[in-house]
Design an enzyme around this catalytic site. Sequence first.
Site, PDB file in Angstrom:
ATOM      1  N   ASN A  83       0.898  -1.165   0.000  1.00 34.27           N
ATOM      2  CA  ASN A  83       0.000   0.000   0.000  1.00 34.27           C
ATOM      3  C   ASN A  83       0.935   1.213   0.000  1.00 34.27           C
ATOM      4  OD1 ASN A  83      -2.644   1.100   2.298  1.00 34.27           O
ATOM      5  ND2 ASN A  83      -2.345   1.532   0.142  1.00 34.27           N
ATOM      6  N   CYS A 143      -5.447   6.043   8.067  1.00 33.11           N
ATOM      7  CA  CYS A 143      -4.909   4.997   7.197  1.00 33.11           C
ATOM      8  C   CYS A 143      -3.903   4.199   8.016  1.00 33.11           C
ATOM      9  CB  CYS A 143      -4.251   5.614   5.965  1.00 33.11           C
ATOM     10  SG  CYS A 143      -3.426   4.398   4.911  1.00 33.11           S
ATOM     11  N   HIS A 186     -16.063   1.022   7.362  1.00 31.35           N
ATOM     12  CA  HIS A 186     -15.747  -0.259   6.729  1.00 31.35           C
ATOM     13  C   HIS A 186     -16.999  -1.118   6.617  1.00 31.35           C
ATOM     14  CE1 HIS A 186     -11.350   0.113   6.733  1.00 31.35           C
ATOM     15  NE2 HIS A 186     -11.559   0.852   7.806  1.00 31.35           N
ATOM     16  N   GLU A 226     -10.564  -0.172  -1.431  1.00 32.48           N
ATOM     17  CA  GLU A 226     -10.395   0.991  -0.571  1.00 32.48           C
ATOM     18  C   GLU A 226     -11.155   2.201  -1.110  1.00 32.48           C
ATOM     19  OE1 GLU A 226      -6.727   3.407   1.581  1.00 32.48           O
ATOM     20  OE2 GLU A 226      -6.403   1.407   0.744  1.00 32.48           O
ATOM     21  N   ARG A 227     -11.860   2.853  -0.210  1.00 30.71           N
ATOM     22  CA  ARG A 227     -12.627   4.045  -0.563  1.00 30.71           C
ATOM     23  C   ARG A 227     -11.716   5.116  -1.163  1.00 30.71           C
ATOM     24  NH1 ARG A 227     -15.080   7.857   4.179  1.00 30.71           N
ATOM     25  NH2 ARG A 227     -12.885   7.653   4.742  1.00 30.71           N
ATOM     26  N   CYS A 276      -4.647  -2.875   3.661  1.00 29.63           N
ATOM     27  CA  CYS A 276      -5.346  -1.784   4.338  1.00 29.63           C
ATOM     28  C   CYS A 276      -5.297  -2.068   5.825  1.00 29.63           C
ATOM     29  CB  CYS A 276      -6.791  -1.664   3.850  1.00 29.63           C
ATOM     30  SG  CYS A 276      -7.748  -0.396   4.710  1.00 29.63           S
ATOM     31  N   GLY A 307      -8.651  -1.632   7.525  1.00 33.36           N
ATOM     32  CA  GLY A 307      -9.498  -2.708   7.032  1.00 33.36           C
ATOM     33  C   GLY A 307      -9.180  -4.033   7.690  1.00 33.36           C
TER      34      GLY A 307
END
Length: 278
Positions: free
Chosen positions: A11, A72, A163, A212-213, A221, A224
């Site tokens: 990520n 994040c 989420h 992911e939004r 994530c 997440g």
Amino acid sequence: MDFVKMHGLGNDFICLDHFLFPTGMDYAETAVQLCHRQFGVGGDGLIVILSSDVADARMRIFNSDGSEPEMCGNGIRCFAKYVYEAGYVQRDSLKIETLAGVLNVKLEICRGAVHHVTVNMGEPCLDPIKIPVLAGTDTALNQKLEVAGQEYIFSALSMGNPHCIIFTEDLELLPFETLGPAIEKHPLFPRKTNVEFVKVDNSGEITVKVWERGVGPTLACGTGACASVVAAVLAGRTGRTVIVHLPGGDLKIEWQEGQQVHMTGPAVCVFRGSTLES
């Protein structure tokens, strides 16, 4: 403009150090330009390192579409590594200000470099109003969701950001590329949502695919992973210490009874560079 490219389990983020010299630049527009993988540096998001009046440092993060999420998990590990190795904080514990509040971070340091970071991610929020999700009930656990003519059972919660978790027996057969964006923008989620598809491997391991939004598919994530474990524990599917297998690698998530969620994982500095004005 100097930058550092970092990642947490793939990520990846472009980090701008404005700790000493804050600027008035449009970070949202900068994120869109720099995160483009063909016309920019390339990344899932832009992290801005800033000074703080209430913590050791302040993190702002912008998705590749320019939106600013509250938190994040992979980004904060990269942020903590950068802040320590830049010399702004010279101890193995620090406080980081985010839109989700001030979070406590513990560093695993070897020969002056940060290898793993443990973040106290706080308590999960199950209040539908605060997540937010239009559940019409006291919690949004084990609720029905209709997408593309199919009905799914989901649980929604917040780890500082929203989420939606859906358990499945087979991640490969799931129409990930169709369901991900459809659920992210579903009317049930007023501020959109991150989406996790979760396969329970055993009581101590789960495998997760993330939409992911504001980004789309990502290799990992952190929030997440935490949300997936919380949902799994509440459903009686796992224990409280779980290894989360993500496409980019593994995270260790711990949610002991009566305690806050802790996430442990790596952070890596890939390269340093400078952008040029066209």
